[in-house]
Scaffold this motif. Structure first.
Motif, PDB file in Angstrom:
ATOM      1  N   ASN A  49      37.138  25.037  43.710  1.00 46.70           N
ATOM      2  CA  ASN A  49      36.216  25.988  43.097  1.00 46.70           C
ATOM      3  C   ASN A  49      36.009  27.208  43.979  1.00 46.70           C
ATOM      4  O   ASN A  49      35.997  27.112  45.205  1.00 46.70           O
ATOM      5  CB  ASN A  49      34.858  25.332  42.845  1.00 46.70           C
ATOM      6  N   CYS A  50      35.843  28.374  43.312  1.00 47.35           N
ATOM      7  CA  CYS A  50      35.479  29.606  43.992  1.00 47.35           C
ATOM      8  C   CYS A  50      34.106  30.036  43.492  1.00 47.35           C
ATOM      9  O   CYS A  50      33.889  30.170  42.276  1.00 47.35           O
ATOM     10  CB  CYS A  50      36.501  30.708  43.714  1.00 47.35           C
ATOM     11  N   LEU A  51      33.184  30.227  44.411  1.00 47.53           N
ATOM     12  CA  LEU A  51      31.832  30.627  44.071  1.00 47.53           C
ATOM     13  C   LEU A  51      31.642  32.092  44.446  1.00 47.53           C
ATOM     14  O   LEU A  51      31.735  32.460  45.610  1.00 47.53           O
ATOM     15  CB  LEU A  51      30.814  29.765  44.805  1.00 47.53           C
ATOM     16  N   GLN A  52      31.401  32.944  43.438  1.00 49.62           N
ATOM     17  CA  GLN A  52      31.126  34.363  43.665  1.00 49.62           C
ATOM     18  C   GLN A  52      29.614  34.589  43.633  1.00 49.62           C
ATOM     19  O   GLN A  52      28.931  34.116  42.723  1.00 49.62           O
ATOM     20  CB  GLN A  52      31.781  35.220  42.579  1.00 49.62           C
ATOM     21  N   LEU A  53      29.128  35.334  44.602  1.00 48.41           N
ATOM     22  CA  LEU A  53      27.703  35.641  44.684  1.00 48.41           C
ATOM     23  C   LEU A  53      27.482  37.139  44.548  1.00 48.41           C
ATOM     24  O   LEU A  53      28.195  37.942  45.150  1.00 48.41           O
ATOM     25  CB  LEU A  53      27.129  35.158  46.015  1.00 48.41           C
ATOM     26  N   SER A  54      26.497  37.519  43.761  1.00 54.78           N
ATOM     27  CA  SER A  54      26.101  38.920  43.628  1.00 54.78           C
ATOM     28  C   SER A  54      24.601  38.969  43.419  1.00 54.78           C
ATOM     29  O   SER A  54      23.968  37.971  43.066  1.00 54.78           O
ATOM     30  CB  SER A  54      26.835  39.596  42.465  1.00 54.78           C
ATOM     31  N   GLY A  55      24.035  40.125  43.650  1.00 53.73           N
ATOM     32  CA  GLY A  55      22.592  40.252  43.491  1.00 53.73           C
ATOM     33  C   GLY A  55      22.136  41.671  43.713  1.00 53.73           C
ATOM     34  O   GLY A  55      22.945  42.583  43.942  1.00 53.73           O
ATOM     35  N   GLY A  56      20.855  41.863  43.655  1.00 59.03           N
ATOM     36  CA  GLY A  56      20.320  43.204  43.848  1.00 59.03           C
ATOM     37  C   GLY A  56      18.804  43.210  43.894  1.00 59.03           C
ATOM     38  O   GLY A  56      18.149  42.270  43.419  1.00 59.03           O
ATOM     39  N   VAL A  57      18.256  44.254  44.496  1.00 55.26           N
ATOM     40  CA  VAL A  57      16.816  44.467  44.567  1.00 55.26           C
ATOM     41  C   VAL A  57      16.538  45.925  44.245  1.00 55.26           C
ATOM     42  O   VAL A  57      17.240  46.824  44.733  1.00 55.26           O
ATOM     43  CB  VAL A  57      16.253  44.132  45.966  1.00 55.26           C
ATOM     44  N   SER A  58      15.560  46.184  43.415  1.00 54.07           N
ATOM     45  CA  SER A  58      15.140  47.551  43.127  1.00 54.07           C
ATOM     46  C   SER A  58      13.621  47.647  43.225  1.00 54.07           C
ATOM     47  O   SER A  58      12.907  46.667  42.957  1.00 54.07           O
ATOM     48  CB  SER A  58      15.604  47.998  41.739  1.00 54.07           C
ATOM     49  N   TYR A  59      13.144  48.824  43.605  1.00 54.35           N
ATOM     50  CA  TYR A  59      11.708  49.058  43.721  1.00 54.35           C
ATOM     51  C   TYR A  59      11.368  50.389  43.054  1.00 54.35           C
ATOM     52  O   TYR A  59      12.130  51.364  43.142  1.00 54.35           O
ATOM     53  CB  TYR A  59      11.258  49.099  45.178  1.00 54.35           C
ATOM     54  N   GLU A  60      10.224  50.428  42.374  1.00 51.14           N
ATOM     55  CA  GLU A  60       9.760  51.663  41.740  1.00 51.14           C
ATOM     56  C   GLU A  60       8.243  51.771  41.872  1.00 51.14           C
ATOM     57  O   GLU A  60       7.513  50.799  41.625  1.00 51.14           O
ATOM     58  CB  GLU A  60      10.157  51.682  40.267  1.00 51.14           C
ATOM     59  N   PHE A  61       7.792  52.955  42.252  1.00 51.21           N
ATOM     60  CA  PHE A  61       6.361  53.224  42.368  1.00 51.21           C
ATOM     61  C   PHE A  61       6.043  54.513  41.625  1.00 51.21           C
ATOM     62  O   PHE A  61       6.718  55.535  41.805  1.00 51.21           O
ATOM     63  CB  PHE A  61       5.952  53.363  43.833  1.00 51.21           C
ATOM     64  N   THR A 449      20.743  53.422  46.761  1.00 50.90           N
ATOM     65  CA  THR A 449      20.347  54.642  46.065  1.00 50.90           C
ATOM     66  C   THR A 449      18.832  54.785  46.140  1.00 50.90           C
ATOM     67  O   THR A 449      18.096  53.789  46.173  1.00 50.90           O
ATOM     68  CB  THR A 449      20.770  54.620  44.586  1.00 50.90           C
ATOM     69  N   SER A 450      18.366  56.012  46.177  1.00 45.53           N
ATOM     70  CA  SER A 450      16.927  56.270  46.179  1.00 45.53           C
ATOM     71  C   SER A 450      16.662  57.643  45.579  1.00 45.53           C
ATOM     72  O   SER A 450      17.549  58.499  45.529  1.00 45.53           O
ATOM     73  CB  SER A 450      16.360  56.202  47.597  1.00 45.53           C
ATOM     74  N   SER A 451      15.425  57.838  45.120  1.00 44.21           N
ATOM     75  CA  SER A 451      15.058  59.135  44.546  1.00 44.21           C
ATOM     76  C   SER A 451      13.551  59.281  44.554  1.00 44.21           C
ATOM     77  O   SER A 451      12.804  58.295  44.558  1.00 44.21           O
ATOM     78  CB  SER A 451      15.585  59.276  43.117  1.00 44.21           C
ATOM     79  N   VAL A 452      13.097  60.528  44.547  1.00 36.54           N
ATOM     80  CA  VAL A 452      11.689  60.849  44.359  1.00 36.54           C
ATOM     81  C   VAL A 452      11.623  61.980  43.346  1.00 36.54           C
ATOM     82  O   VAL A 452      12.388  62.937  43.417  1.00 36.54           O
ATOM     83  CB  VAL A 452      11.002  61.229  45.693  1.00 36.54           C
ATOM     84  N   LYS A 463       2.893  63.178  37.367  1.00 34.34           N
ATOM     85  CA  LYS A 463       3.443  61.876  37.723  1.00 34.34           C
ATOM     86  C   LYS A 463       4.428  62.036  38.869  1.00 34.34           C
ATOM     87  O   LYS A 463       5.266  62.940  38.846  1.00 34.34           O
ATOM     88  CB  LYS A 463       4.140  61.242  36.512  1.00 34.34           C
ATOM     89  N   VAL A 464       4.336  61.172  39.853  1.00 37.51           N
ATOM     90  CA  VAL A 464       5.283  61.128  40.968  1.00 37.51           C
ATOM     91  C   VAL A 464       5.924  59.748  40.971  1.00 37.51           C
ATOM     92  O   VAL A 464       5.218  58.727  40.913  1.00 37.51           O
ATOM     93  CB  VAL A 464       4.600  61.405  42.315  1.00 37.51           C
ATOM     94  N   THR A 465       7.251  59.710  41.022  1.00 35.62           N
ATOM     95  CA  THR A 465       7.982  58.454  40.954  1.00 35.62           C
ATOM     96  C   THR A 465       8.920  58.325  42.148  1.00 35.62           C
ATOM     97  O   THR A 465       9.687  59.254  42.438  1.00 35.62           O
ATOM     98  CB  THR A 465       8.812  58.368  39.659  1.00 35.62           C
ATOM     99  N   PHE A 466       8.842  57.172  42.819  1.00 35.63           N
ATOM    100  CA  PHE A 466       9.774  56.861  43.905  1.00 35.63           C
ATOM    101  C   PHE A 466      10.578  55.627  43.513  1.00 35.63           C
ATOM    102  O   PHE A 466      10.022  54.639  43.020  1.00 35.63           O
ATOM    103  CB  PHE A 466       9.026  56.582  45.208  1.00 35.63           C
ATOM    104  N   LYS A 467      11.897  55.682  43.735  1.00 35.06           N
ATOM    105  CA  LYS A 467      12.768  54.564  43.425  1.00 35.06           C
ATOM    106  C   LYS A 467      13.720  54.293  44.589  1.00 35.06           C
ATOM    107  O   LYS A 467      14.155  55.220  45.273  1.00 35.06           O
ATOM    108  CB  LYS A 467      13.616  54.835  42.170  1.00 35.06           C
ATOM    109  N   ALA A 468      14.054  53.010  44.772  1.00 31.39           N
ATOM    110  CA  ALA A 468      15.059  52.623  45.758  1.00 31.39           C
ATOM    111  C   ALA A 468      15.717  51.340  45.265  1.00 31.39           C
ATOM    112  O   ALA A 468      15.043  50.466  44.684  1.00 31.39           O
ATOM    113  CB  ALA A 468      14.448  52.411  47.137  1.00 31.39           C
ATOM    114  N   ALA A 469      17.040  51.218  45.471  1.00 28.77           N
ATOM    115  CA  ALA A 469      17.756  50.052  44.964  1.00 28.77           C
ATOM    116  C   ALA A 469      19.005  49.796  45.794  1.00 28.77           C
ATOM    117  O   ALA A 469      19.603  50.724  46.369  1.00 28.77           O
ATOM    118  CB  ALA A 469      18.133  50.241  43.493  1.00 28.77           C
ATOM    119  N   LYS A 470      19.410  48.539  45.839  1.00 26.98           N
ATOM    120  CA  LYS A 470      20.642  48.131  46.502  1.00 26.98           C
ATOM    121  C   LYS A 470      21.141  46.854  45.829  1.00 26.98           C
ATOM    122  O   LYS A 470      20.371  45.926  45.584  1.00 26.98           O
ATOM    123  CB  LYS A 470      20.394  47.853  47.994  1.00 26.98           C
TER     124      LYS A 470
END
Length: 473
Positions: A49-61, A449-452, A463-470
């Protein structure tokens, strides 16, 4: 072939050339099972068997005075609203994380897989001056699913023909239907993912499913499935997720035919809802196509739903949405024109036909700097208490996008909303609403990636929005 495979092969060949080393290097003569299956990325392997792992985290304020909205123009299947000042700051903070594991082994019928995706949404939204009443606050999630839950859990087997069973997303094709002009279209924007889908690209897809898809070659794919077998109608309240089964709606029959070839993509998706009680309560069709001809792209799409929502909302509606969009790309500029129509018949609120159109011009003024000019219009066919109350909405905007460096991009936009849909709304101080926004995006690489972004309008909302993700894979 991977460098690892080449090294292993070279070492194995060297070992075979000398009998004395053959026993010592015997373990290296077998390729990794992930290589043998053609799988890459972040992997862990056993003998089979081959086990592939992936994932991610994102944040928004989000922070500002923006959660009190005045309706610009509202119809049953399209809702456009503008934030107004209510004198109190609102905010929201959201962390979203997911982890996906795909275990694959070889079988006589092709790759056999088990897929598990775990997701968590940690969300708090604070809404102050609820319903315009000062000092009345609300902390909620606006109906969005929160907490830790299993997003996908299914098995599959096959190569050109694949059988899948478990909890997963739908095989329904709902693409080839987004307008090309940079502002989009009003009715299209009222749909999840934009386009001509109805009620957020249909309720009752995915979930507990049994599906078969097959690649027939020459770009043709077909698929059939039984989906929504559990029909969990979510109630995402502050107390968590509670589900209630709608027996009449459980079970959705899905059929798909799609084509992807040089210069053309197209699909037809058919849907039958409420199959498990022995009587299909409602049916729908979604079709779209995009053709590329030298400097031009043409896109057309249509969506129809018979007996929308099984008569539980606004009567036994039959809804039809359609869209046509054209784009031309030249040396220094791009032109796009789009039109849409939304027709409702048989509803308790009466029949109506809404329509809209939009256009934009994009100009490349220098390397890394683009200017977009756009406008869009929507006619809202409204009859209230037997009296014609048609409303119209215009939006115009100018946007500049500048790549400051290879990793930093700046976007600025100014525009306004006009029309009697705004003039008839007591929430607005005048007939016109102007707005401006600016965004700084940073993508230094490595999947980060990130943005404001800051937004403000002439109704004193901001409105002010901050985002960050990986993500990783």
């Amino acid at each position: 072939m991977k460098l690892k495979s080449l090294i292993l092969g070279s070492v194995a060949a060297a070992g075979l050339s000398t009998a004395g080393f053959a026993a010592d290097l015997g373990v290296l003569t077998s390729l990794d099972v992930c290589d043998a299956l053609g799988l890459s990325g972040l992997t862990i392997s056993s003998e089979t068997n081959c086990l592939q792992l992936s994932g991610g985290v994102s944040y928004e304020f989000n922070y500002g005075d923006y959660r009190t909205e005045g309706t610009v123009a509202a119809t049953f299947d399209s809702n456009r609203a503008i934030s107004i000042d209510d004198g109190a700051a609102d905010w929201a903070t959201k962390v979203e994380a997911w982890l996906k594991a795909v275990g694959t082994a070889d079988s006589d019928f092709g790759p056999a897989k088990a897929v598990i995706k775990i997701k968590e949404v940690d969300l708090t939204r604070v809404y102050r001056n609820v319903n315009g009443v000062a000092g009345v606050n609300s902390v909620d999630n606006d109906g969005e699913r929160v907490g830790l839950y299993i997003d996908e859990a299914y098995v599959s087997v096959g190569d050109t023909t694949v059988l899948m069973a478990g909890k997963k997303s739908s095989i329904a094709e709902l693409g080839d239907d987004a307008p090309f002009n940079f502002l989009g279209l009003f009715s299209s924007d009222g749909i999840d993912g934009k386009g001509v889908g109805i009620d957020g690209d249909y309720t009752g897809l995915g979930g507990h499913s049994i599906q078969v898809v097959s690649d027939l070659g020459n770009g043709v794919r077909v698929g059939a499935g039984l989906e929504n077998l559990n029909d969990e109608t979510p109630n995402f309240g502050s107390g968590g997720l509670q589900n209630a089964v709608n027996i009449a709606r459980a079970g959705t029959l899905v059929g798909v035919v799609s084509y992807a070839g040089e210069g053309l993509t197209a699909h037809v998706t058919g849907l039958g809802f409420g199959l498990l009680d022995g009587n299909i309560e409602s049916w729908a069709v979604h079709a779209g196509a995009t053709g590329t001809f030298d400097a031009f792209k043409v896109r057309g799409a249509v969506s129809y739903w018979d007996n929308f929502k099984f008569g539980t909302q606004n009567g036994n509606n039959d809804l039809l949405n359609a869209l046509l969009s054209v784009e031309g790309t030249f040396d220094l500029f791009k032109i796009a024109l789009s039109g849409e129509v939304a027709n409702n018949t048989g509803g308790a609120a009466g029949d109506y036909t809404d329509y809209g159109f939009g256009g934009s011009v994009g100009v490349n003024v220098s390397e890394g700097v683009d200017i977009n000019l756009g406008a869009r219009y929507f006619f809202d066919d409204v009859t209230a208490a037997g009296v014609n109350a048609d409303k119209s909405t215009w939006q115009v905007a100018a946007q500049i996008v500048a790549a400051v460096t290879q990793t930093i991009k700046v976007t600025g936009e100014v525009g306004g909303y006009f029309g009697n849909a705004i003039a008839d709304n007591a929430a607005f101080a005048n007939d016109n609403v102007f707005y401006g926004s600016a965004e700084l995006a940073w993508a230094p690489g490595g999947g980060f990636t990130s943005s404001v972004k800051g937004e403000v309008n002439s109704e004193s909302a901001y409105k002010v929005t901050f985002k960050a993700a990986k993500s990783f894979e």
